[in-house]
Design a protein around this motif. Structure first.
Motif, PDB file in Angstrom:
ATOM      1  N   LEU A 137       0.817  -1.219   0.000  1.00  0.00           N
ATOM      2  CA  LEU A 137       0.000   0.000   0.000  1.00  0.00           C
ATOM      3  C   LEU A 137       0.848   1.265   0.000  1.00  0.00           C
ATOM      4  CD1 LEU A 137      -2.828  -1.135   2.447  1.00  0.00           C
ATOM      5  CD2 LEU A 137      -3.074  -0.647   0.010  1.00  0.00           C
ATOM      6  N   ASP A 138       2.148   1.131   0.326  1.00  0.00           N
ATOM      7  CA  ASP A 138       3.045   2.297   0.248  1.00  0.00           C
ATOM      8  C   ASP A 138       3.384   2.643  -1.204  1.00  0.00           C
ATOM      9  OD1 ASP A 138       3.185   2.656   2.938  1.00  0.00           O
ATOM     10  OD2 ASP A 138       4.993   1.425   3.214  1.00  0.00           O
ATOM     11  N   GLN A 139       3.141   1.699  -2.116  1.00  0.00           N
ATOM     12  CA  GLN A 139       3.524   1.900  -3.513  1.00  0.00           C
ATOM     13  C   GLN A 139       2.459   2.722  -4.258  1.00  0.00           C
ATOM     14  OE1 GLN A 139       6.478   0.832  -4.751  1.00  0.00           O
ATOM     15  NE2 GLN A 139       6.968   0.082  -2.702  1.00  0.00           N
ATOM     16  N   PRO A 140       2.910   3.434  -5.292  1.00  0.00           N
ATOM     17  CA  PRO A 140       1.957   4.330  -5.996  1.00  0.00           C
ATOM     18  C   PRO A 140       1.095   3.596  -7.030  1.00  0.00           C
ATOM     19  CG  PRO A 140       4.136   4.554  -6.929  1.00  0.00           C
ATOM     20  CD  PRO A 140       4.273   3.544  -5.823  1.00  0.00           C
ATOM     21  N   PHE A 141       0.175   2.755  -6.568  1.00  0.00           N
ATOM     22  CA  PHE A 141      -0.720   2.069  -7.511  1.00  0.00           C
ATOM     23  C   PHE A 141      -1.724   3.063  -8.094  1.00  0.00           C
ATOM     24  CE2 PHE A 141       0.860  -1.566  -5.171  1.00  0.00           C
ATOM     25  CZ  PHE A 141       1.051  -2.473  -6.195  1.00  0.00           C
ATOM     26  N   ASP A 142      -2.148   2.777  -9.332  1.00  0.00           N
ATOM     27  CA  ASP A 142      -3.177   3.630  -9.939  1.00  0.00           C
ATOM     28  C   ASP A 142      -4.558   3.274  -9.403  1.00  0.00           C
ATOM     29  OD1 ASP A 142      -1.432   5.073 -11.741  1.00  0.00           O
ATOM     30  OD2 ASP A 142      -1.178   3.149 -12.755  1.00  0.00           O
ATOM     31  N   HIS A 143      -4.740   1.970  -9.108  1.00  0.00           N
ATOM     32  CA  HIS A 143      -6.049   1.553  -8.572  1.00  0.00           C
ATOM     33  C   HIS A 143      -5.847   0.411  -7.583  1.00  0.00           C
ATOM     34  CE1 HIS A 143     -10.420   1.368  -8.539  1.00  0.00           C
ATOM     35  NE2 HIS A 143     -10.326   0.051  -8.559  1.00  0.00           N
ATOM     36  N   ILE A 144      -6.622   0.453  -6.524  1.00  0.00           N
ATOM     37  CA  ILE A 144      -6.567  -0.623  -5.526  1.00  0.00           C
ATOM     38  C   ILE A 144      -7.948  -1.244  -5.419  1.00  0.00           C
ATOM     39  CG2 ILE A 144      -6.093  -1.193  -3.112  1.00  0.00           C
ATOM     40  CD1 ILE A 144      -4.309   1.336  -3.028  1.00  0.00           C
ATOM     41  N   PHE A 145      -8.000  -2.551  -5.623  1.00  0.00           N
ATOM     42  CA  PHE A 145      -9.261  -3.293  -5.507  1.00  0.00           C
ATOM     43  C   PHE A 145      -9.125  -4.164  -4.268  1.00  0.00           C
ATOM     44  CE2 PHE A 145     -12.428  -6.441  -6.038  1.00  0.00           C
ATOM     45  CZ  PHE A 145     -13.370  -5.980  -6.939  1.00  0.00           C
ATOM     46  N   PHE A 146      -9.842  -3.803  -3.218  1.00  0.00           N
ATOM     47  CA  PHE A 146      -9.694  -4.494  -1.939  1.00  0.00           C
ATOM     48  C   PHE A 146     -10.979  -5.230  -1.576  1.00  0.00           C
ATOM     49  CE2 PHE A 146     -10.625  -4.489   2.620  1.00  0.00           C
ATOM     50  CZ  PHE A 146      -9.549  -5.213   3.107  1.00  0.00           C
ATOM     51  N   THR A 147     -10.860  -6.487  -1.197  1.00  0.00           N
ATOM     52  CA  THR A 147     -12.001  -7.217  -0.647  1.00  0.00           C
ATOM     53  C   THR A 147     -11.635  -7.647   0.762  1.00  0.00           C
ATOM     54  OG1 THR A 147     -12.462  -8.067  -2.861  1.00  0.00           O
ATOM     55  CG2 THR A 147     -13.621  -9.112  -1.038  1.00  0.00           C
TER      56      THR A 147
END
Ligand SMILES: NC(=O)c1ccc[n+]([C@@H]2O[C@H](COP(=O)([O-])OP(=O)(O)OC[C@H]3O[C@@H](n4cnc5c(N)ncnc54)[C@H](O)[C@@H]3O)[C@@H](O)[C@H]2O)c1
Length: 465
Positions: free
Chosen positions: A180-190
């Motif tokens: 989560l520290d990384q610069p993702f463009d989108h996070i899909f969390f379940t």
């Protein structure tokens, strides 16, 4: 995996994103999905075996609730992807006469998928199908609670995709936080609403967009005119499949007082029919994922009975086995009335008037699912209109999850955004408007604002405003 390797994985994917925008078109995406399908089919035995090892999931249940949904997602996506990817032309408005407009879905880019343990295969690979369909690369973080399944997921992905397209990172909370520290463009969390808040706060640091598929207490209402046998069968299935460890399981049931006894009898019969007189001996009944969760559930039962609740069916527990259990006389002081149960324990609460039930539902965080059993359509319509929930099932439970044409997701505490089919594709896409000038008159309104220009602006306001 240590922090440096996570960073290297993310950096490698990030570098490939820009180039992939040009060469990851319809055929390549369909090819990737077909390849995933083949590997899953080839590895079916390993998947079944891993889920048996992780929590004694019966094989038919693995096929029905883990493998089939992913294969269905692939099939539906491959069939419709061409249409979903198509640019959509938009007619000019009066103010934009002389332009041409279109909307183009584009990949968000680098995506992170964090999955829970309860349907560990389905909920890791289902979102991956949508991520790939939308042209993204993805890092998948399966749950640490189901190590055998996480390993099979890692093997399948390693066999199928280059690591700059899809990579698996295994580990628990710390690894998840490093990701989560990384610069993702989108996070899909379940996962749970509690961790969902942590994910959303972390996403805010990079302003990553999020889809949050969360949980909560999904209520079920059995009206005075319900088909009781049918209601009992659906509720028993929705509640006790996967031993209650289902995000859209009926959490508790409100039953109209006039039919309480008959419903209770029908429910016991449905449980006995599904799992026999001794569910511990049934091959069709799963176990609780681990000792910690088994202990948590025993604690919920203990707290409830200490405070006056009555177990009217089941209640037997041994190791990670917990019998299908019905519990009555629940009060707001009990933990079981506040926490998401997430296990095979079903509180049954009698009600007299619908207002009472609706007020109780509306006083709580919005649930992921809401189920209504009643033959009178107006009864269901009234509940649908007066409550808010992620989804609704009428005269059924859990099946709305399987409809590829419906968005699946929660609302506020039960989630943000939606998954499945076109809605999953949308979650992983940015819809980009493109407006092209042809013979627009707008430059006539540019400064300097001489009297003639000012007059035109006032005319524009009168006719367009
Ligand atoms: N809406 C849905 O589709 C859906 C589906 C299944 C489960 N759920 C919900 O998921 C919950 C059960 O699953 P769970 O126990 O695996 O959920 P969880 O929130 O504990 O864990 C989910 C994932 O988050 C990671 N994680 C845990 N703590 C973290 C932290 N502090 N920081 C970052 N990452 C962390 C875990 O490693 C795991 O991969 C229930 O609330 C259930 O309702 C929702």
């Amino acid at each position: 995996m240590d922090g440096d390797r996570i960073e290297a994985t993310v950096t490698r994917q990030k570098a490939a994103v820009a180039e992939r925008r040009l060469r990851f078109g319809l055929e390549e995406r369909k090819g990737a999905l077909a390849h995933l399908r083949q590997t899953i089919e080839r590895r079916e035995r390993d998947i079944v075996e891993a889920l048996r090892r992780d929590f004694g999931k019966p094989e038919p249940e693995v096929i029905l609730t883990e493998i089939l949904p992913v294969l269905q997602e692939i099939r539906h996506t491959m069939r419709h992807l061409k249409r979903w990817m198509r640019e959509r032309r938009v007619a000019p408005t009066l103010a934009t006469l002389g332009t041409s407009a279109r909307i183009r879905p584009e990949p968000r880019g680098l995506c992170l998928i964090i999955a829970p343990w309860n349907y560990p295969f389905n909920l890791a690979l289902g979102p991956l199908v949508s991520a790939l369909a939308a042209g993204n690369s993805a890092v998948v973080k399966p749950s640490e609670m189901t190590p055998a399944t996480s390993q099979v997921i890692a093997d399948i992905i390693e066999e199928t995709f280059p690591p700059d397209l899809v990579a698996v990172v295994q580990g628990g909370r710390e690894v998840s936080q490093q990701l989560l520290d990384q610069p993702f463009d989108h996070i899909f969390f379940t996962g749970s609403p509690e961790v969902g808040k942590i994910v959303m706060a972390a996403a805010a640091r990079h302003l990553s967009s999020v889809t949050l598929e969360l949980g909560g207490k999904s209520p079920t209402i059995v009206g005075p005119g319900a088909d009781l046998d049918k209601a009992a069968r659906w509720i028993a299935f929705g509640k006790f499949v996967n031993a209650g460890q289902t995000c859209i399981a009926p959490d508790h049931v409100f039953v109209h007082r006039s039919i309480e006894a008959r419903f209770s009898e029908a429910l016991r019969a449905a449980i006995r029919h599904a799992y026999g007189a001794d569910p511990q001996a049934s091959r069709d009944y799963a176990r609780i994922v681990n000792a910690h969760h088994a202990e948590r559930l025993r604690g919920l039962l203990q707290d409830a009975t200490d405070k006056g609740a009555r177990i009217s069916f089941g209640g037997e527990a041994e190791g990670t086995y917990l019998a299908p259990t019905l519990i009555e006389a629940i009060t707001p002081q009990m933990d079981i009335d506040r926490e998401e149960i997430f296990g095979p324990v079903l509180p049954i609460m009698a009600y007299d008037g619908l207002d009472e039930v609706i007020n109780r539902i509306n006083a709580r965080p919005k649930p992921l699912a809401l189920y209504i059993f009643e033959k009178d359509a107006a009864f269901a319509e009234e509940i649908v209109a007066r409550t808010s929930s992620g989804g609704v099932g009428v005269n059924l439970t859990t099946m709305h999850y399987s409809h590829a044409g419906l968005p699946f997701g929660g609302v506020n505490n039960s989630g943000i955004g939606a998954a499945h089919g076109y809605f999953g594709f949308q979650a992983f896409s940015h819809v980009k408007p493109i407006l092209k000038e042809r013979w627009s008159a707008v430059p006539m309104l540019f400064p300097p604002y001489r009297p003639r220009v000012e007059r035109l602006i006032r005319i524009a306001k009168r006719f367009l405003g």
